[in-house]
Write an enzyme that holds these catalytic residues in place. Structure first.
Site, PDB file in Angstrom:
ATOM      1  CG  HIS A 104      -1.862  -1.047   1.412  1.00 37.47           C
ATOM      2  ND1 HIS A 104      -1.999  -1.790   2.562  1.00 37.47           N
ATOM      3  CD2 HIS A 104      -2.793  -1.536   0.552  1.00 37.47           C
ATOM      4  CE1 HIS A 104      -2.976  -2.669   2.419  1.00 37.47           C
ATOM      5  NE2 HIS A 104      -3.464  -2.558   1.197  1.00 37.47           N
ATOM      6  CE  LYS A 109     -13.627  -6.022   3.804  1.00 36.37           C
ATOM      7  NZ  LYS A 109     -12.853  -5.231   2.874  1.00 36.37           N
ATOM      8  NE  ARG A 118      -2.902  -7.769  -4.337  1.00 41.67           N
ATOM      9  CZ  ARG A 118      -3.677  -8.055  -3.317  1.00 41.67           C
ATOM     10  NH1 ARG A 118      -3.172  -8.099  -2.115  1.00 41.67           N
ATOM     11  NH2 ARG A 118      -4.953  -8.330  -3.467  1.00 41.67           N
ATOM     12  CB  SER A 149      -4.335  -6.388   4.926  1.00 36.03           C
ATOM     13  OG  SER A 149      -4.026  -5.109   4.451  1.00 36.03           O
TER      14      SER A 149
HETATM   15  O1  PNS Z   1      -8.858  -2.730   0.541  1.00 33.98           O
HETATM   16  P1  PNS Z   1     -10.140  -3.238  -0.039  1.00 33.98           P
HETATM   17  O2  PNS Z   1     -10.981  -3.885   1.041  1.00 33.98           O
HETATM   18  O3  PNS Z   1      -9.921  -4.121  -1.237  1.00 33.98           O
HETATM   19  O4  PNS Z   1     -10.944  -1.945  -0.562  1.00 33.98           O
HETATM   20  C1  PNS Z   1     -12.240  -2.083  -1.102  1.00 33.98           C
HETATM   21  C2  PNS Z   1     -12.906  -0.707  -1.257  1.00 33.98           C
HETATM   22  C3  PNS Z   1     -12.841   0.070   0.051  1.00 33.98           C
HETATM   23  C4  PNS Z   1     -12.224   0.081  -2.339  1.00 33.98           C
HETATM   24  C5  PNS Z   1     -14.385  -0.957  -1.682  1.00 33.98           C
HETATM   25  O5  PNS Z   1     -14.952  -1.939  -0.867  1.00 33.98           O
HETATM   26  C6  PNS Z   1     -15.226   0.301  -1.561  1.00 33.98           C
HETATM   27  O6  PNS Z   1     -15.065   1.247  -2.295  1.00 33.98           O
HETATM   28  N1  PNS Z   1     -16.178   0.290  -0.592  1.00 33.98           N
HETATM   29  C7  PNS Z   1     -17.035   1.411  -0.285  1.00 33.98           C
HETATM   30  C8  PNS Z   1     -18.496   1.081  -0.609  1.00 33.98           C
HETATM   31  C9  PNS Z   1     -18.702   1.201  -2.109  1.00 33.98           C
HETATM   32  O7  PNS Z   1     -18.537   2.246  -2.700  1.00 33.98           O
HETATM   33  N2  PNS Z   1     -19.124   0.091  -2.727  1.00 33.98           N
HETATM   34  C10 PNS Z   1     -19.331   0.048  -4.167  1.00 33.98           C
HETATM   35  C11 PNS Z   1     -18.033  -0.346  -4.917  1.00 33.98           C
HETATM   36  S1  PNS Z   1     -17.434  -1.922  -4.357  1.00 33.98           S
END
Ligand code: PNS
Length: 162
Positions: A17, A41, A90, A128
């Site tokens: 990150h 979560k 990745r 993570s």
């Molecule tokens: O680190 P991650 O868990 O892969 O990140 C995922 C993230 C935070 C980018 C995604 O879950 C997100 O944008 N969540 C906010 C809710 C949202 O907008 N959902 C619609 C798109 S998934």
């Protein structure tokens, strides 16, 4: 003014990150690291812990700030007048999920673009989840996360560093 958001759970932040943060801070004017505060979560670290860990590792970057958010990413983007979403890729296994969220977000708000940075080779395996798995057994995580964060991570598993 190009303002971007690098969103994620960052539970916890890894070298992968931090590499994406350093590199994207060079190509945009302002970068907001958006830390998802999602009560559904089961995060190992609280939102405050995650924000503080990232802040402590990005203070040398003057155009980076760390902000937590709830709800939809596209709404957070709009509230912050940001138009670029940064995500790291990745391996090909990331692609399908990332494509879906990038296209979903673009359909919601056509002015928002997602820019993918490919992860640096040495971090292409790192997540993570991997950090937590090794830490939970007291394994060596010094190649995964900055050294000063290690005690805080081990503490979650009641492991004392040797
Ligand atoms: O680190 P991650 O868990 O892969 O990140 C995922 C993230 C935070 C980018 C995604 O879950 C997100 O944008 N969540 C906010 C809710 C949202 O907008 N959902 C619609 C798109 S998934």
């Amino acid at each position: 003014m190009k303002r971007a958001v690098y969103p994620g759970s960052f539970d916890p932040i890894t070298f992968g990150h931090l590499d994406i943060i350093e590199r994207s801070a060079k190509i945009v004017d302002e970068l907001i690291v958006g830390v998802l505060n999602n009560s559904a979560k089961n995060s190992l670290f609280s939102i405050d812990e995650r924000v503080k860990m990232i802040e402590s590792k990005t203070k040398h970057l003057p155009n980076v700030k760390v902000v937590s958010f709830n709800g939809l990413l596209v709404d957070f983007m709009e509230q912050n007048e940001a138009t670029i979403i940064i995500r790291g890729l990745r391996a090909v296994t990331d692609f399908e999920y990332e494509l879906q969220i990038a296209q979903g977000n673009h359909v919601q708000k056509p002015d928002i673009e997602t820019v993918f940075l490919t992860s640096s080779l040495q971090y292409s395996y790192l997540s993570s989840t991997i950090v937590k798995e090794f830490a939970s057994y007291g394994g060596d995580i010094s190649k995964f996360v900055p050294e000063d964060l290690i005690p805080q991570i081990y503490a979650k598993y009641n492991i004392k560093e040797n």
